[in-house]
Design an enzyme around this catalytic site. Sequence first.
Site, mmCIF file in Angstrom:
data_model
loop_
_atom_site.group_PDB
_atom_site.id
_atom_site.type_symbol
_atom_site.label_atom_id
_atom_site.label_comp_id
_atom_site.label_asym_id
_atom_site.label_seq_id
_atom_site.Cartn_x
_atom_site.Cartn_y
_atom_site.Cartn_z
ATOM 1 C CD GLU A 60 -1.499 -2.455 1.611
ATOM 2 O OE1 GLU A 60 -2.258 -3.426 1.522
ATOM 3 O OE2 GLU A 60 -0.321 -2.552 2.042
ATOM 4 N N PRO A 271 11.554 -13.183 -1.128
ATOM 5 C CG PRO A 271 12.541 -14.448 0.560
ATOM 6 C CD PRO A 271 12.874 -13.564 -0.593
ATOM 7 N NE ARG A 272 4.075 -8.272 0.290
ATOM 8 C CZ ARG A 272 3.768 -7.313 -0.556
ATOM 9 N NH1 ARG A 272 4.404 -7.229 -1.713
ATOM 10 N NH2 ARG A 272 2.842 -6.420 -0.274
ATOM 11 C CG MET A 312 13.577 -4.259 3.296
ATOM 12 S SD MET A 312 12.196 -5.357 2.906
ATOM 13 C CE MET A 312 10.821 -4.211 3.004
ATOM 14 N N GLY A 313 13.139 -2.342 -0.828
ATOM 15 C CA GLY A 313 13.053 -1.210 -1.735
ATOM 16 C C GLY A 313 13.650 -1.445 -3.101
ATOM 17 C CD GLU A 314 18.454 -3.494 -4.399
ATOM 18 O OE1 GLU A 314 19.303 -2.840 -5.003
ATOM 19 O OE2 GLU A 314 18.640 -4.669 -4.019
ATOM 20 C CD GLU A 341 5.274 -3.498 -7.742
ATOM 21 O OE1 GLU A 341 5.391 -2.546 -6.948
ATOM 22 O OE2 GLU A 341 5.486 -4.676 -7.413
#
Length: 424
Positions: A60, A271-272, A312-314, A341
Amino acid sequence: MNRTLYTLLFHLGLPLIALRLFLRARKAPAYGQRIGERFAFSLPPLQPGGIWVHAVSVGESIAAAPMIRALRARYPQLPITVTCMTPTGSERIQALFAGDALIQHCYLPYDLPWAAARFLNRVQPELAVIMETELWPNHIHQCARRGIPVALANGRLSARSARGYGRFAKLTAPMLAEMSLLAVQTEAEAERFRSLGARPDCVKVTGSIKFDLTIDPELLQRAATLRSDWHAAARPVWIAASTHAGEDDIILAAHQQLLARHPDALLILVPRHPERFNSVFELCSKAGLNTVRRSTAAPVSAATHVLLGDTMGELLFLYALADVALVGGSLVANGGHNLLEPAALGKPVLSGPHLFNFLDIAAQLREAGALREVADVEQLAGAVSELWQQPQHAEQMRAAGLAVMQRNQGALQRLLQGLAQFLP
């Protein structure tokens, strides 16, 4: 169940909430931090006024980012307070808006009347914007008491979720009636909200702002450069992203089948949730697959079978590195994750059969020929191998996905027009 009973049960459940935080903190220590924010006891310094945006977690937050940037550009004098509920969401929000002093962040306190009141007394927003379906009765009621309009942005509501809300009509209907705008993705979802008690004149179909995703050309160039550095420009590469427990075994078994047909195949496995990074790395090792962790910045060599995306963020960048993309959360009954995406990056998109969180988006991609669904190891390995062996088919899926993206753009502008009525 009405709001009074809901609030009583929430208070009685606080020991269970504390236990859950403790157990999650054992795997992800960040869950044991900033507890005061979750009760509005120790909020960080926040400039009052402006807009409050709530995005529950990572997905989100990413979806909200274009809206937040657009609001920031339209109303440069207003502070924007962005809240979430998870450490990963918090980390993503801080990374997305680092350096902008008027975009501030904290956790959203639990949905207790006194915590919601303390939070709103501190933030004093002119408008509250909730992303997708994170609806909290006490927060919404406290906004209504203060005359703060509450808008649902990019709203979605599956038939299954609507049935769940419908079982608590005495709680749901008054909550929805107190909302000023429900900007939803499809007419089917609009009708579900109306039937649950939302005021018909407040429900607007604006589409999904996820279609308004724009890709920075520099990201594509960086991905091409890294593949060249790996000497993997012609190597078959696929990605399995946002995976959940129960999916990684299927994916690794499929990759082993692919290696039998394509010995130089490379899997990017993402992984999420960060607390699963270590356990998924162990799964890869137990499967006998030579695995490099992205967080180590170690080079990917010809002997590498798996690149574990443990940063994270990639995610967009990791998608850009691959030729074919599987979107996780769909091989198990989790409902799937954002299919748009990889489509926006021009990747053929694969998923499992469990897509109840994205039924309309999945249907559009499927009908256009941009999405292929697989159910097991053999189907997954077969689909990836086929797309590598038939580049013309991969190109057709790529073009179809981009066409769906282009056809649906404009939702963000329609949403901003709806929010403008509540802002100076």
